[in-house]
Enzyme design. Structure first.
Site, PDB file in Angstrom:
ATOM      1  N   ARG A  97       0.880  -1.336   0.043  1.00  0.00           N
ATOM      2  CA  ARG A  97       0.116   0.069  -0.024  1.00  0.00           C
ATOM      3  C   ARG A  97       0.772   1.154   0.049  1.00  0.00           C
ATOM      4  O   ARG A  97       0.372   2.215  -0.325  1.00  0.00           O
ATOM      5  CB  ARG A  97      -1.061   0.045   1.213  1.00  0.00           C
ATOM      6  CG  ARG A  97      -1.862  -1.140   1.102  1.00  0.00           C
ATOM      7  CD  ARG A  97      -3.198  -1.089   2.198  1.00  0.00           C
ATOM      8  NE  ARG A  97      -2.859  -1.099   3.340  1.00  0.00           N
ATOM      9  CZ  ARG A  97      -3.575  -1.101   4.637  1.00  0.00           C
ATOM     10  NH1 ARG A  97      -5.123  -1.024   4.253  1.00  0.00           N
ATOM     11  NH2 ARG A  97      -3.502  -1.294   5.660  1.00  0.00           N
ATOM     12  N   LYS A 193     -14.624   5.137  -1.539  1.00  0.00           N
ATOM     13  CA  LYS A 193     -14.251   5.003  -0.047  1.00  0.00           C
ATOM     14  C   LYS A 193     -13.365   6.085   0.139  1.00  0.00           C
ATOM     15  O   LYS A 193     -12.475   6.521  -0.720  1.00  0.00           O
ATOM     16  CB  LYS A 193     -13.648   3.568   0.267  1.00  0.00           C
ATOM     17  CG  LYS A 193     -12.827   3.395   1.342  1.00  0.00           C
ATOM     18  CD  LYS A 193     -12.221   1.943   1.504  1.00  0.00           C
ATOM     19  CE  LYS A 193     -10.435   2.202   1.062  1.00  0.00           C
ATOM     20  NZ  LYS A 193      -9.748   1.086   1.547  1.00  0.00           N
TER      21      LYS A 193
HETATM   22  C1  R5P Z   1      -6.999  -0.832   0.284  1.00  0.00           C
HETATM   23  O1  R5P Z   1      -6.796  -0.160  -0.631  1.00  0.00           O
HETATM   24  C2  R5P Z   1      -7.051  -2.335   0.292  1.00  0.00           C
HETATM   25  O2  R5P Z   1      -7.317  -2.862  -1.159  1.00  0.00           O
HETATM   26  C3  R5P Z   1      -7.749  -2.998   1.094  1.00  0.00           C
HETATM   27  O3  R5P Z   1      -9.215  -2.184   1.121  1.00  0.00           O
HETATM   28  C4  R5P Z   1      -7.378  -2.412   2.574  1.00  0.00           C
HETATM   29  O4  R5P Z   1      -6.016  -2.770   2.600  1.00  0.00           O
HETATM   30  C5  R5P Z   1      -8.442  -3.184   3.841  1.00  0.00           C
HETATM   31  O5  R5P Z   1      -7.850  -2.492   5.114  1.00  0.00           O
HETATM   32  P1  R5P Z   1      -8.833  -2.449   6.219  1.00  0.00           P
HETATM   33  O6  R5P Z   1      -9.385  -3.912   6.241  1.00  0.00           O
HETATM   34  O7  R5P Z   1      -7.948  -2.329   7.329  1.00  0.00           O
HETATM   35  O8  R5P Z   1     -10.094  -1.654   6.005  1.00  0.00           O
END
Ligand code: R5P
Length: 314
Positions: A97, A193
């Protein structure tokens, strides 16, 4: 060509490495990977690997920095043991990320990790569903990126869904969701999001697409805290979805993910075994774990014999 195949595991996910070897009908190589009381990592291969085609399986999971160090030290030990070729098999690539400088004065750690892997002496990388495909370009050595999306799509195809809509929990996941929707002949919806700051809190702001009266299948690359998923699940339920199933390739699942996601708001959970589930279990939501061991095993076989890895997905 190199001498015969040799596969070893670090301490991250031995069960996956064993399953890969079982698929290939060969023994897992013997190797000590341990930590001294001062936290220094030590590795020793117990098999002769001189001139062999060595694959080191290590997803980078909790404790992430220790597992990374194990991988670097394994690569270094293999190099110094005169391995013919070393492939770092990284079913989950951590720090993915951190792939761009999207705030002032921040690192691009995904690139830094790539540099470390190369500097340690890896000749190739084999990985699965990177957070962003462009991470392949952070390496100057060949990278084969496999995908578990067909596995997830096949699972949903055989499950009894009549009018599914595949949902991307974030605009950045739209391509992934579209891939699965096309395989299923299903509809597509996308959630906008937002994250505020760097505190891991995610909020589903808006939905693009119609889910009223439909079965929603949310597909993400990874779940860590469960915040992204639960925010998406609630929005879809509010918008009239008849059910909401959740799938991801890498179920990193911090402990609080088990608390927030073991919820009747989710109809089922589908993951792969690229990483081990170590912080808990789901008791209320039906959970299916699909194994990527045959996929990784077949890719290793093809890399070893000079076959096409892309051919696995035709
Ligand atoms: C982010 O861009 C990824 O695709 C996932 O949505 C993210 O890593 C999920 O993290 P969490 O479960 O902490 O929201």
């Amino acid at each position: 060509m190199y001498r015969e195949l040799a596969i070893f595991s670090g301490n991250a996910h031995r069960a996956l490495a064993e399953a890969v070897c079982k698929h290939l009908e060969m023994p897992l190589g013997q190797c000590e990977v341990l930590e001294f009381s001062n936290e220094e990592v030590f590795v020793r291969f117990l098999d002769n690997i001189r001139e062999r085609d060595v694959f080191l399986i290590q997803p980078v999971v909790s404790p992430v920095n220790t597992r990374l160090m194990e991988l670097f030290v394994m690569i270094d030990a293999a190099k110094r043991a005169s391995a013919g070729r070393i492939t770092a098999v990284i079913p989950y690539y951590a720090y993915g990320r951190s792939d761009k400088k999207d705030q002032p004065r921040v690192p691009i750690t995904a690139r830094l990790v790539a540099n470390f892997i190369e500097t340690a002496g890896a000749d190739r990388v084999l990985t699965l569903d990177l957070h962003a495909g462009q991470i392949q370009g952070f390496f100057n050595i060949p990278v084969d990126e496999l995908t578990a999306l067909p596995l997830i799509a096949d699972y949903f195809r055989t499950a009894a869904y009549t009018s599914p809509v595949v949902v991307a929990p974030d605009v950045g996941d739209a391509k992934r969701a579209r891939n699965i929707a096309q395989r299923l002949g299903a509809g597509l919806a996308i959630i906008d999001k937002r994250r505020s700051g760097n505190d891991e809190r995610a909020q589903a702001m808006a939905l693009i697409g119609d889910v009223r009266g439909r079965e929603c299948l949310i597909v993400d690359d990874e779940i860590l805290t469960g915040g992204t998923m639960m925010s998406a699940v609630r929005l879809l339920n509010e918008q009239g979805a008849t059910s909401v199933a959740v799938a991801c390739v890498h179920p990193l699942m911090a402990a609080r993910a088990f608390e927030v996601m073991d919820s009747p708001e989710i109809s089922e959970l589908v993951f792969t075994d690229t990483v081990p589930l170590v912080h808990g279990e789901f008791r209320r939501v039906p959970t299916t774990v699909l194994s990527v061991a045959p996929l990784i095993g077949d890719a290793i076989q093809r890399i070893h014999t000079g076959g096409s890895v892309g051919g696995l997905f035709r």
